[in-house]
Write a protein that holds these residues in place. Structure first.
Motif, PDB file in Angstrom:
ATOM      1  N   GLU A  99      -4.149  -3.448  -9.818  1.00  0.00           N
ATOM      2  CA  GLU A  99      -5.021  -4.432 -10.432  1.00  0.00           C
ATOM      3  C   GLU A  99      -4.788  -4.472 -11.941  1.00  0.00           C
ATOM      4  OE1 GLU A  99      -7.730  -7.478  -9.977  1.00  0.00           O
ATOM      5  OE2 GLU A  99      -6.975  -6.161  -8.386  1.00  0.00           O
ATOM      6  N   GLY A 100      -4.513  -5.655 -12.467  1.00  0.00           N
ATOM      7  CA  GLY A 100      -4.281  -5.813 -13.888  1.00  0.00           C
ATOM      8  C   GLY A 100      -2.851  -5.597 -14.322  1.00  0.00           C
ATOM      9  N   ARG A 101      -1.955  -5.172 -13.403  1.00  0.00           N
ATOM     10  CA  ARG A 101      -0.569  -4.900 -13.761  1.00  0.00           C
ATOM     11  C   ARG A 101       0.390  -5.990 -13.296  1.00  0.00           C
ATOM     12  NH1 ARG A 101       0.527   0.541 -14.896  1.00  0.00           N
ATOM     13  NH2 ARG A 101      -1.274   1.399 -15.980  1.00  0.00           N
ATOM     14  N   GLY A 102      -0.096  -6.935 -12.550  1.00  0.00           N
ATOM     15  CA  GLY A 102       0.790  -7.976 -12.055  1.00  0.00           C
ATOM     16  C   GLY A 102       0.099  -8.841 -11.020  1.00  0.00           C
ATOM     17  N   THR A 103       0.811  -9.878 -10.569  1.00  0.00           N
ATOM     18  CA  THR A 103       0.266 -10.816  -9.587  1.00  0.00           C
ATOM     19  C   THR A 103       0.544 -10.315  -8.176  1.00  0.00           C
ATOM     20  OG1 THR A 103       0.734 -12.625 -11.129  1.00  0.00           O
ATOM     21  CG2 THR A 103       0.283 -13.207  -8.832  1.00  0.00           C
ATOM     22  N   PRO A 104      -0.472 -10.251  -7.317  1.00  0.00           N
ATOM     23  CA  PRO A 104      -0.242  -9.812  -5.929  1.00  0.00           C
ATOM     24  C   PRO A 104       0.749 -10.724  -5.215  1.00  0.00           C
ATOM     25  CG  PRO A 104      -2.584  -9.827  -6.447  1.00  0.00           C
ATOM     26  CD  PRO A 104      -1.897 -10.504  -7.588  1.00  0.00           C
ATOM     27  N   LEU A 105       1.462 -10.158  -4.241  1.00  0.00           N
ATOM     28  CA  LEU A 105       2.440 -10.923  -3.477  1.00  0.00           C
ATOM     29  C   LEU A 105       1.731 -11.896  -2.547  1.00  0.00           C
ATOM     30  CD1 LEU A 105       4.177  -8.468  -4.489  1.00  0.00           C
ATOM     31  CD2 LEU A 105       5.491  -8.728  -2.371  1.00  0.00           C
ATOM     32  N   THR A 106       2.370 -13.040  -2.318  1.00  0.00           N
ATOM     33  CA  THR A 106       1.835 -14.010  -1.368  1.00  0.00           C
ATOM     34  C   THR A 106       2.211 -13.594   0.050  1.00  0.00           C
ATOM     35  OG1 THR A 106       3.811 -15.398  -1.434  1.00  0.00           O
ATOM     36  CG2 THR A 106       2.119 -15.815  -3.116  1.00  0.00           C
ATOM     37  N   GLN A 107       1.596 -14.245   1.038  1.00  0.00           N
ATOM     38  CA  GLN A 107       1.914 -13.952   2.434  1.00  0.00           C
ATOM     39  C   GLN A 107       3.371 -14.274   2.738  1.00  0.00           C
ATOM     40  OE1 GLN A 107      -0.514 -12.674   4.882  1.00  0.00           O
ATOM     41  NE2 GLN A 107      -1.318 -12.181   2.836  1.00  0.00           N
ATOM     42  N   GLU A 108       3.905 -15.346   2.145  1.00  0.00           N
ATOM     43  CA  GLU A 108       5.298 -15.714   2.362  1.00  0.00           C
ATOM     44  C   GLU A 108       6.241 -14.647   1.791  1.00  0.00           C
ATOM     45  OE1 GLU A 108       2.705 -19.112   2.686  1.00  0.00           O
ATOM     46  OE2 GLU A 108       3.002 -17.654   1.070  1.00  0.00           O
ATOM     47  N   GLU A 109       5.912 -14.094   0.638  1.00  0.00           N
ATOM     48  CA  GLU A 109       6.759 -13.066   0.032  1.00  0.00           C
ATOM     49  C   GLU A 109       6.737 -11.788   0.860  1.00  0.00           C
ATOM     50  OE1 GLU A 109       6.619 -14.196  -4.724  1.00  0.00           O
ATOM     51  OE2 GLU A 109       4.899 -13.144  -3.828  1.00  0.00           O
ATOM     52  N   ILE A 110       5.578 -11.418   1.374  1.00  0.00           N
ATOM     53  CA  ILE A 110       5.506 -10.227   2.226  1.00  0.00           C
ATOM     54  C   ILE A 110       6.318 -10.442   3.498  1.00  0.00           C
ATOM     55  CG2 ILE A 110       3.943  -8.745   3.546  1.00  0.00           C
ATOM     56  CD1 ILE A 110       1.766  -9.401   1.475  1.00  0.00           C
ATOM     57  N   ALA A 111       6.263 -11.655   4.071  1.00  0.00           N
ATOM     58  CA  ALA A 111       7.044 -11.959   5.271  1.00  0.00           C
ATOM     59  C   ALA A 111       8.538 -11.821   5.001  1.00  0.00           C
ATOM     60  CB  ALA A 111       6.708 -13.362   5.769  1.00  0.00           C
TER      61      ALA A 111
END
Length: 792
Positions: A99-111
């Protein structure tokens, strides 16, 4: 298998795969699908430089090895790979990015990552494959100079005649994919640089190096056209050898703080010119135009220790520097010379200084939330210094019938200083496009100085030494307290535009005590000073269209200082002493600065940028009224005792740059700059001081043309001219300069093979200086040949 590794596998086996997005139903291309994800979300913390949890995601080997929590990627089993559970944020404590260190991955990126792991973790070929690569470029050339050779050396930092060596040398050996040995540098006449480094991931590095270059100085003094000769030379080869040698050792062990130990040696040896020109007399006229020089030997030894680590999300670092300094100078200045006279008098000054200064800085920072970042630091510094000064006049009989030649022998001169500095800063936001920065810093410094000197006086009619009976003693104490605050705001809600505003405030409280006893002019002065600084800056950056960007800013700087002279008197008579600077009560520097820049890409083959800056400074002074000259006791209008505009400085700077590529084989670039500056000083009606103003014009142009696939033509041209002068020939020394400087370069580069090429270069330099009646003019021609080769 370690306990951490085992715990990670147990965690992976307990993951509910139904909570994960399904793998992407296509063949994964690493460069297209995976590399952007790693660069945007992971490599900020998991690159080769201080990787978090010792996990590197820069190569397949490092990624499969895992980090402090064990194996993170299991090829063919994405559902059981801890990395997938981390980026899917199924475990709040191990959510990546944090948290606060970057943008979480999207569902497409995790796939995409799941498919990549299931398909065997295919990676692009490693760039750091074991092997050895050698690059070298020998060069040889000749330079001829007609005219003032010393001026050519000073401007271009090179001698005439043969010059050559290795312009570039680099040897890189990779014993393994996680280690590297490097040798690089160049070896030319009076210009050397060598560096040897070794590094291994998860262990450490070693770095050794030495560099030295030679800086030349012109040996001519001032120019006064009404004398014959109007200019004098020392006929000495003035130059300084400036060098630095260092060694650094670092440890980068997993789960350990990063440690760096180092030693550095810096030096300067040689002879340089100074601007303490001596007086030359012809009839009733005297002008200070005779050149002077200083021989110096300066040595600095530095010990360094740095460490940084992370504890509970807080990044901590500590840096120590210990510096041992030694300086020895011998300065020679002409004291009196009469044209046509039998000889001249010289004053020599020998100065020695040694000191030790230790400084340690501690810094910490933490990202408390995605909207709050804070940092703080503390610096402690202590200085202990000793020095000596010996001044002697040689041939005092040539000083004149009534002049006296004072000499000094000051030993020791002691100085001690101690400083404490605290700082805090924070970044808040952004909220709705608004982010705020704020910082404060406190500094306390105490300084004490002691000096003992023996004063000698030589008389022209009896050129032997008369020492004063009692040595002169001096003491000074300085206490300074500084409190500064900084605030800033950024607004990015307007599309393609950033607005910003910054402000800095600083308050100084200074207590200065100075005392001189038993000297030629004993005095006692105790002064309190308070300074108030205000510094504001506002501006914007905007790029509303793809091919247009515009930026601008305005700055106002105001620094006011008030002096309260508590004591200003002679300690022997008790009489008030109003000499410089005790009669000054107030000073104010007000500066305005405006800048703007416009960048345009009118067509795909033409890029231009235009910039303009205006700077205006005003210096105000308020003094006490002084109608008696303290040195003679006679009436004199020394100071009016009111506020006055002591001086102004105004400058206009404009420039334009253009890059032109009309077709594929031709590249052209040019820059034009203009500066106008004007300085006016209040001189109480003294005609020797006149407004100092003029213009500087400069042009730099270059072009590359590809004759064919193997041959390139390279050309460049530089031009600079200035017309600064003061109209004070009748009453003073005509300071300022008028000159024109040209440089032309033409060359041919031929590629012999994929890894070898040869170049031939011709250079022409011309320098003209009408303000010295051509005494500094020169023409220079140079021809150089360079061979470049890379193996294998």
């Amino acid at each position: 298998m370690s306990v951490l590794c085992y715990s990670a596998r147990v965690l992976a086996n307990e993951i509910d795969a139904s909570k994960l997005p399904a793998p992407a139903a296509r063949t994964i291309d690493f460069a297209r699908d995976v590399k952007p994800i790693l660069e945007n979300h992971c490599l900020k913390c998991h690159s080769d430089e201080k990787p978090k949890s010792n996990l590197r995601l820069t190569t397949r080997e490092a990624a499969l090895k895992g980090g402090a929590h064990g194996v993170d990627i299991i090829p063919g089993q994405s559902a059981k790979s801890p990395l997938i559970s981390y980026v899917a944020r199924l475990d709040e404590e191990m959510a990546m990015p944090p948290e606060g260190r970057g943008t979480p991955l999207t569902q497409e990126e995790i796939a995409l990552l799941r498919s990549w792991i299931d398909q065997g973790v295919v990676w692009e070929p490693a760039a750091n494959e074991p092997g050895t690569q050698v690059t070298f470029a020998p060069t040889q050339g000749w330079t001829t100079v007609s005219g003032n050779r010393e001026k050519f050396r000073e401007l271009y930092w090179q001698r005439e005649g043969w010059n050559g060596g290795l312009e570039n040398l680099e040897i890189v050996q990779r014993p393994s994919s996680d280690s590297k040995l490097t040798i690089q540098g160049h070896i030319l006449l009076d210009d050397y640089k060598l560096r040897l480094s070794a590094e291994k991931d998860n262990l450490g590095f070693a770095d050794f190096g030495w560099t030295q270059f030679r800086k030349y100085f012109d040996d001519t003094g001032g120019y006064y056209p009404l004398f014959s000769p109007p200019l004098f030379e020392l006929n000495r080869d003035l130059h300084l050898d400036v060098g630095r040698a260092w060694t650094d050792f670092g440890l980068t062990l997993p789960q350990w703080p990063r440690l760096v130990f180092g030693y550095e040696y810096q030096y300067r040896n040689g002879t340089e010119s100074t601007l303490q020109w001596g007086p030359v007399t012809s009839g009733a006229e005297t002008r200070s135009i005779y050149p002077a020089f200083k021989e110096l030997s300066e040595k600095i030894h530095i010990l360094k220790f740095d460490t940084d680590y992370e504890l509970a999300g807080v990044a901590l670092s500590d840096s120590f520097r210990g510096e041992w300094y030694r300086l020895s100078t011998h300065e020679v200045n002409e004291s009196s010379y009469t044209l046509g006279g039998p000889g001249m008098a010289f004053t020599t000054a020998d100065e020695k200084q040694t000191y030790f200064q230790g400084a340690n800085t501690f810094h910490l920072e933490k990202q408390f939330a995605d909207w709050l970042f804070a940092s703080g630091g503390y610096l402690y510094s202590k200085l202990d210094s000793d020095g000596s000064l010996e001044v002697e006049t040689l041939n005092p009989a040539f000083l004149g019938p009534t002049a006296a030649a004072p000499g000094w022998d000051a030993h020791p001169i002691e100085l001690q200083r101690e400083s404490h500095v605290f700082s805090l800063s924070s970044l808040v936001g952004p909220w709705e496009g608004v982010s705020l920065t704020a910082g404060v810093q406190n500094e306390w410094t105490r300084q004490t100085g002691l000096q003992t000197a023996i004063v000698n006086v030589a008389l022209p009619f009896a050129p032997f030494i008369f020492p004063l009976d009692t040595p002169q003693t001096g003491r000074s104490d300085l206490d300074r307290s500084v409190f500064s605050q900084e605030v800033g705001v950024r607004f990015t809600k307007i599309p393609y535009t950033t607005l910003f505003a910054d402000a800095r405030f600083q308050q100084d409280d200074i207590g200065d005590y100075e005392e001189e006893l038993n000297g030629l002019t004993p005095f006692l002065r105790d002064t309190d000073a308070k300074s108030e600084l205000k510094d504001f800056r506002v501006g914007f950056n905007s790029s509303p269209w793809q091919r247009v960007s515009l930026s601008g800013q305005f700055r106002r700087y105001d620094n006011e200082t008030d002096y309260n002279n508590l004591i200003k008197q002679s300690p022997t008579t008790g009489a008030s002493f109003k000499g410089y600077p005790a009669f000054i009560r107030h000073r104010d520097l007000l500066s305005d600065d405006a800048q703007t820049k416009l960048a345009l890409q009118l067509t795909p083959w033409l890029k231009t940028s235009l910039n303009y800056e205006w700077l205006g400074n005003r210096y105000h002074t308020r003094t006490e009224p002084i109608n008696i000259d303290p040195s003679t006791g006679l009436p004199a209008n020394i100071s009016p005792g009111t506020g006055l505009l002591a001086g102004t400085y105004n400058s206009h700077i404009a420039g334009i740059n253009a890059t032109l590529t009309p077709f594929r084989r031709l590249f052209l670039s040019t820059t034009f700059a203009w500066q106008n500056a004007r300085t006016i000083t209040d001189a109480n009606g003294t005609l020797a001081v006149q407004p100092y103003e003029g213009n500087i014009y400069s042009v730099i142009a270059s072009g590359n043309y590809a004759l064919n696939e193997r041959t390139d033509l390279i050309t460049s041209y530089s031009f600079s001219t200035a017309n600064f002068a003061q109209n004070n020939l009748a009453t003073g020394l005509p300071l300022g300069i008028n000159y024109q400087q040209h440089g032309v370069e033409a060359g041919l580069r031929r590629r012999l093979s994929k890894s070898a090429s040869v170049g031939l270069q011709y250079r022409f330099f011309r320098y003209e200086e009408p303000s010295s009646n051509g005494a500094n003019n020169f023409d220079a021609h140079a021809v150089f040949a360079t061979f470049f080769c890379r193996l294998p």
